[in-house]
Structures are given as structure tokens and as C-alpha cells.
Design a protein around this motif. Structure first.
Motif, PDB file in Angstrom:
ATOM      1  N   TYR A 218       0.860  -1.187   0.000  1.00 46.45           N
ATOM      2  CA  TYR A 218       0.000   0.000   0.000  1.00 46.45           C
ATOM      3  C   TYR A 218       0.894   1.235   0.000  1.00 46.45           C
ATOM      4  N   GLU A 220       0.605   4.451   0.564  1.00 46.62           N
ATOM      5  CA  GLU A 220       0.582   5.380   1.699  1.00 46.62           C
ATOM      6  C   GLU A 220       1.381   4.823   2.888  1.00 46.62           C
ATOM      7  N   LYS A 249      -7.693   8.439  10.480  1.00 40.91           N
ATOM      8  CA  LYS A 249      -8.935   8.357   9.698  1.00 40.91           C
ATOM      9  C   LYS A 249     -10.130   8.016  10.588  1.00 40.91           C
ATOM     10  N   MET A 251     -10.487   5.339  12.351  1.00 40.38           N
ATOM     11  CA  MET A 251     -10.812   3.927  12.161  1.00 40.38           C
ATOM     12  C   MET A 251     -10.251   3.046  13.289  1.00 40.38           C
ATOM     13  N   GLY A 264     -16.960   1.071  10.555  1.00 40.00           N
ATOM     14  CA  GLY A 264     -15.816   1.153   9.635  1.00 40.00           C
ATOM     15  C   GLY A 264     -16.288   1.712   8.307  1.00 40.00           C
ATOM     16  N   ASN A 269     -15.624  -0.458  -1.802  1.00 37.04           N
ATOM     17  CA  ASN A 269     -15.155   0.282  -2.974  1.00 37.04           C
ATOM     18  C   ASN A 269     -15.755  -0.364  -4.216  1.00 37.04           C
ATOM     19  N   SER A 305     -12.571   4.407  -5.647  1.00 37.12           N
ATOM     20  CA  SER A 305     -12.568   4.635  -4.208  1.00 37.12           C
ATOM     21  C   SER A 305     -13.910   5.240  -3.783  1.00 37.12           C
ATOM     22  N   TRP A 308     -13.569   8.647  -2.040  1.00 34.88           N
ATOM     23  CA  TRP A 308     -13.269   9.727  -2.997  1.00 34.88           C
ATOM     24  C   TRP A 308     -14.540  10.137  -3.733  1.00 34.88           C
ATOM     25  N   GLU A 311     -16.937  12.106  -1.451  1.00 34.22           N
ATOM     26  CA  GLU A 311     -16.495  13.485  -1.223  1.00 34.22           C
ATOM     27  C   GLU A 311     -16.696  14.337  -2.481  1.00 34.22           C
ATOM     28  N   HIS A 332     -13.116  10.893   7.637  1.00 33.40           N
ATOM     29  CA  HIS A 332     -13.137   9.990   6.483  1.00 33.40           C
ATOM     30  C   HIS A 332     -14.581   9.856   6.015  1.00 33.40           C
ATOM     31  N   THR A 333     -14.817  10.158   4.733  1.00 30.80           N
ATOM     32  CA  THR A 333     -16.207  10.183   4.266  1.00 30.80           C
ATOM     33  C   THR A 333     -16.850   8.800   4.171  1.00 30.80           C
TER      34      THR A 333
HETATM   35  N1  EPU Z   1     -10.594   9.779   0.206  1.00 24.53           N
HETATM   36  C1  EPU Z   1     -11.320  10.933   0.057  1.00 24.53           C
HETATM   37  N2  EPU Z   1     -12.045  11.398   1.098  1.00 24.53           N
HETATM   38  C2  EPU Z   1     -12.067  10.752   2.293  1.00 24.53           C
HETATM   39  C3  EPU Z   1     -11.342   9.570   2.448  1.00 24.53           C
HETATM   40  C4  EPU Z   1     -10.596   9.079   1.386  1.00 24.53           C
HETATM   41  O1  EPU Z   1     -11.309  11.543  -0.987  1.00 24.53           O
HETATM   42  O2  EPU Z   1     -12.735  11.237   3.219  1.00 24.53           O
HETATM   43  C5  EPU Z   1      -9.781   9.262  -0.911  1.00 24.53           C
HETATM   44  C6  EPU Z   1      -8.319   9.239  -0.535  1.00 24.53           C
HETATM   45  O3  EPU Z   1      -7.707  10.460  -0.811  1.00 24.53           O
HETATM   46  C7  EPU Z   1      -7.783   8.134  -1.404  1.00 24.53           C
HETATM   47  C8  EPU Z   1      -8.939   7.165  -1.496  1.00 24.53           C
HETATM   48  O4  EPU Z   1     -10.103   7.896  -1.138  1.00 24.53           O
HETATM   49  O5  EPU Z   1      -7.519   8.600  -2.701  1.00 24.53           O
HETATM   50  C9  EPU Z   1      -8.767   5.904  -0.654  1.00 24.53           C
HETATM   51  O6  EPU Z   1      -8.828   6.227   0.731  1.00 24.53           O
HETATM   52  P1  EPU Z   1      -8.157   5.308   1.864  1.00 24.53           P
HETATM   53  O7  EPU Z   1      -6.725   5.077   1.556  1.00 24.53           O
HETATM   54  O8  EPU Z   1      -8.512   5.859   3.189  1.00 24.53           O
HETATM   55  O9  EPU Z   1      -8.785   3.894   1.694  1.00 24.53           O
HETATM   56  P2  EPU Z   1     -10.285   3.459   1.472  1.00 24.53           P
HETATM   57  O10 EPU Z   1     -10.360   2.932   0.079  1.00 24.53           O
HETATM   58  O11 EPU Z   1     -11.231   4.492   1.867  1.00 24.53           O
HETATM   59  C10 EPU Z   1      -9.889   0.997   2.184  1.00 24.53           C
HETATM   60  C11 EPU Z   1     -10.687   0.023   2.972  1.00 24.53           C
HETATM   61  C12 EPU Z   1     -10.414   0.172   4.457  1.00 24.53           C
HETATM   62  C13 EPU Z   1      -8.930  -0.002   4.688  1.00 24.53           C
HETATM   63  C14 EPU Z   1      -8.179   1.051   3.873  1.00 24.53           C
HETATM   64  C15 EPU Z   1      -6.685   0.881   3.991  1.00 24.53           C
HETATM   65  C16 EPU Z   1     -12.748  -0.578   1.884  1.00 24.53           C
HETATM   66  C17 EPU Z   1     -14.172  -0.261   1.692  1.00 24.53           C
HETATM   67  N3  EPU Z   1     -12.091   0.223   2.711  1.00 24.53           N
HETATM   68  O12 EPU Z   1     -10.394   2.264   2.523  1.00 24.53           O
HETATM   69  O13 EPU Z   1     -11.107  -0.843   5.127  1.00 24.53           O
HETATM   70  O14 EPU Z   1      -8.607   0.124   6.053  1.00 24.53           O
HETATM   71  O15 EPU Z   1      -8.522   0.896   2.478  1.00 24.53           O
HETATM   72  O16 EPU Z   1      -6.302  -0.295   3.381  1.00 24.53           O
HETATM   73  O17 EPU Z   1     -12.243  -1.521   1.318  1.00 24.53           O
HETATM   74  C18 EPU Z   1     -13.168  -1.359   6.134  1.00 24.53           C
HETATM   75  O18 EPU Z   1     -13.326  -2.154   5.201  1.00 24.53           O
HETATM   76  O19 EPU Z   1     -14.013  -1.223   7.087  1.00 24.53           O
HETATM   77  C19 EPU Z   1     -11.987  -0.534   6.124  1.00 24.53           C
HETATM   78  C20 EPU Z   1     -11.787   0.424   7.018  1.00 24.53           C
END
Ligand code: EPU
Length: 377
Positions: A218, A220, A249, A251, A264, A269, A305, A308, A311, A332-333
Motif C-alpha cells: 500500500y 501510503e 482516519k 478507524m 468502519g 469500494n 474509491s 473519494w 467526497e 473519512h467520508t
Molecule cells: N478519500 C477521500 N475522502 C475521504 C477519504 C478518502 O477523498 O474522506 C480518498 C483518498 O484520498 C484516497 C482514497 O479515497 O484517494 C482511498 O482512501 P483510503 O486510503 O482511506 O482507503 P479506502 O479505500 O477508503 C480501504 C478500505 C479500508 C482499509 C483502507 C486501507 C474498503 C471499503 N475500505 O479504505 O477498510 O482500512 O482501504 O487499506 O475496502 C473497512 O473495510 O471497514 C476498512 C476500514
């Protein structure tokens, strides 16, 4: 509004009184609690009353589910309660509370009972210098829930570490170990999800005794560790940074922080198939101009995402504002949060607003990740 309404995950069949339940479970060892509010057992902290049969051993859990199934009483399994959205009316079958805690270490792996706290298990494996689970640090909930939705974070899915899963087959009452290949794992899913066919009793995970993490995937996370994709780092360092990222975030559960009163990520996605992708990208460009859209490769298309999209569809962090009992997390949205006084109806209304807004803007239908009981999003 959308006209497709997915049906609720859990249905009830027959109601039962506390006394009937005590009689029925007299032999199983379960402890019966009358009228527990499910808001006390879920991380979203919503949900009405239910009868609870607490099972402190695997033997009791098996006997309890068998007895309830034989009597035709609906069962709702609850362990960590971190992926559940329950109606304000509660549940009129029986909540089986998975309260097993056993954990046994081997030289290159660990076996844990379903009710064991997931993050305590991760911390213990990291403490013993066993690699593999460090990216899954800080995830709320129980061990038994992890194979059900193939929990994943920071480039690791639990599927990749599972050696086998101990299941109670509810059709036959038999208990057996199942191989990962039987479980149909996909992104945040398996054959166990949205199914009453089996109860997870225990999992066995294969871990790396070298003390080093799984290869970092990952971006980040690799960045904050000063690593390149594919590098490994000491497990304790990786855990520390994952916890820091997750906490940033909202979480990581913290009773004092309403941004963590959530399930969560509320939506998975979305995977957009190759044939629809140009249309979705055109809709994004029409609304936002030329922007960099985060996409990840997925079978048959691209994973976008959800956070994303939410938002960019106009739902800012904290939407719809301070007066609302249910709001998007201010960090986190993708997390729908209870600010203290929200009920299930408030969470559902917010989920629909967000889902419909994203659909209208970009033509992408977000799917809820939590199991819903008595409510439809
Ligand atoms: N983003 C936004 N606004 C936000 C949050 C995120 O624009 O408020 C954008 C970020 O800038 C980035 C993208 O969305 O470009 C992805 O965001 P992030 O890295 O936070 O990961 P995510 O896709 O939102 C997924 C999992 C999480 C996991 C993280 C880290 C799903 C649905 N979510 O989140 O899993 O912890 O990656 O690997 O698969 C869960 O499933 O409950 C969970 C927390």
C-alpha cells in the motif's frame, strides 16, 4: 431514488420468551440475558432490544446454535458487533453472542477461537515476532468475522494468511475444518457472507517467524515507513504506522471520539466493469473537470474509491453538519457515524442520501458493507 431495494440479511421466524429460551438452552451452557439493547453490542451503537444467549466456549456455541436451529428460532450471531446495522425495533429471534476467547500459538502460526478480539490477536502475534497480520492492526471486531468478509487493509487480505477455518455446518450440525479454497474469497466477501449456512468457530493462520512484515503493497503505508513497494519492515514498526494511519482516519475505536462510533467503511469500494468505465469517467469529468481519479486494478474492470466518490459528489467530511445525530466522520467520508443520539433510521437515511447522490452524479451504485438486520439501505 433507486428502485432496487436489497433485502435485509437476516430474517426472523419465530419469537420466544426468556423462560422458553432458558428451558431450550438448559443443557448448552449458554447464559441468557433478557432484553439487551443491541446498541450496547455494536460499534455503531444503534439497535433495539433482543434476547441474548452468551456462549463462552466453542462447545456451548455449537450446542446453542444447534438447539435454536432445531427449534426453528432465528439466530443473529454477534461477536465484535463492528459490522452490524440493527433496526431500532431490535431482533425478535435470539442473539447468539460469541464470547469464546481461546488462542494457541505455534512456531509459525496461531489458532484462535471466533470470539477472540481481532486486534488483541494481532498485537500478540506482533509481540511474538510473527509476521503477516501487522497491516490488519486496529481493525475492530472478532477473529471469527475476518474470514466472513475477507477483512483487508493496507494491502493485505486475511485470505492470504488463512490455513483453515473451523465451521459448524448448520444444515447438518457437523463441525469440520474447511480449506480456504472452499470459501470463495473475493474483495470483502466469501461464501460465508450474507449466508446462514455456517458458523465460524475458529481460524488457523499461517505466519512468518522471521519477525518481518509481509511485503508492503500500500503506497501510503510504504511512504510513511520510508520503504518501496515490496520491501519488508519489522512487524512492530509496521503495526505502529498502521495504527497511526487508521487513527488519523477515525478507524480505531475510541469511546471518547464519535468519529469512531461507526461500522468502519460503510460502503465497499465499487468495481466498475470495463464496458461501463468510460461512461463513469465521462460523468466524473463532466462534474469535476480533468481530475486524477484513484483507480485500482480489479478483475473485469477497475475498483474506484468510494470515499473519494462520496467526497467529490458533494458530501464533505462531517456531512450534513453538527445538528445531525448521524453524520459522515469528520476524518473519512466512508464512515457513517453516530454522534451519540442517532438511531438506525438516522443512519439508514444518511446512507441513502449518500448512495443516491453518488449514483445521480457519477452513475456508480455503492453497496453497503455492514450486515443489516431489519433495515434496508
Ligand atoms: N478519500 C477521500 N475522502 C475521504 C477519504 C478518502 O477523498 O474522506 C480518498 C483518498 O484520498 C484516497 C482514497 O479515497 O484517494 C482511498 O482512501 P483510503 O486510503 O482511506 O482507503 P479506502 O479505500 O477508503 C480501504 C478500505 C479500508 C482499509 C483502507 C486501507 C474498503 C471499503 N475500505 O479504505 O477498510 O482500512 O482501504 O487499506 O475496502 C473497512 O473495510 O471497514 C476498512 C476500514
Amino acid at each position: 431514488m433507486l428502485d432496487t431495494v436489497p433485502s435485509s440479511d437476516v430474517r426472523t421466524t419465530r419469537t420466544v420468551s426468556p423462560d422458553q429460551l432458558r428451558d431450550l438452552l438448559a443443557e448448552t451452557g449458554a447464559v441468557v440475558h433478557d432484553s439487551v439493547r443491541l446498541s450496547e453490542l455494536t460499534t455503531l451503537r444503534v439497535g433495539g432490544p433482543a434476547l441474548v444467549a452468551e456462549c463462552g466456549s466453542t462447545e456451548t456455541l455449537v450446542a446453542t446454535v444447534r438447539a435454536l436451529d432445531a427449534a426453528g428460532i432465528a439466530v443473529l450471531l454477534v461477536a465484535g458487533g463492528s459490522n452490524l446495522l440493527v433496526d431500532d425495533a431490535g431482533f425478535d429471534g435470539v442473539v447468539v453472542r460469541v464470547a469464546t476467547t481461546g488462542v494457541e500459538f505455534g512456531a509459525d502460526g496461531v489458532t484462535a477461537e471466533a470470539g477472540a478480539n481481532w486486534d488483541e490477536l494481532v498485537a500478540a502475534t506482533v509481540g511474538q515476532g510473527l509476521g503477516g497480520l501487522e497491516c490488519l492492526s486496529g481493525i475492530p471486531g472478532s477473529v471469527g468475522a475476518t474470514p466472513v468478509q475477507n477483512v483487508g487493509a493496507y494491502g493485505v487480505e486475511v485470505e492470504s494468511l488463512l490455513r483453515r477455518v473451523r465451521l459448524l455446518d448448520r444444515a447438518t450440525g457437523a463441525v469440520r475444518w474447511a480449506a480456504p479454497a472452499e470459501l470463495g474469497f473475493g474483495y470483502r466477501t466469501s461464501v460465508l457472507k450474507h449466508s446462514d449456512a455456517a458458523v465460524v468457530l475458529a481460524v488457523e493462520l499461517g505466519l512468518d517467524p522471521s519477525g518481518m512484515s509481509a511485503p508492503l503493497r500500500y503506497g501510503e503505508l510504504a511512504r510513511v515507513l520510508g520503504a518501496e513497494a515490496g520491501d519488508r519492515r519489522p512487524v512492530a514498526r509496521v503495526r505502529e504506522e498502521v495504527l497511526r494511519l487508521r487513527a488519523g482516519k477515525g478507524m480505531v475505536l475510541d469511546a471518547a471520539d464519535h468519529d469512531t462510533w461507526s461500522a468502519g467503511s460503510f460502503f465497499t469500494n465499487p468495481v466498475v466493469t470495463d464496458d461501463r468505465l468510460p461512461q463513469v469517467m465521462a460523468a466524473i469529468t463532466a462534474h469535476l473537470g480533468e481530475v486524477n481519479v484513484p483507480t485500482y486494478p480489479a478483475p473485469e474492470g477497475a475498483k474506484l474509491s468510494a470515499g473519494w466518490l462520496i467526497e467529490r459528489a458533494g458530501f464533505a467530511k462531517g456531512f450534513p453538519g453538527e445538528q445531525s445525530p448521524a453524520r459522515l466522520s469528520t476524518k473519512h467520508t466512508l464512515a457513517l457515524t453516530n454522534r451519540g443520539a442517532a438511531n438506525a433510521a438516522d443512519i439508514v437515511a444518511l446512507a441513502r442520501t449518500v448512495r443516491d447522490g453518488v449514483y445521480e452524479r457519477f452513475g456508480v451504485l455503492l453497496e453497503p458493507e455492514p450486515v443489516t438486520v431489519g433495515v434496508n439501505v
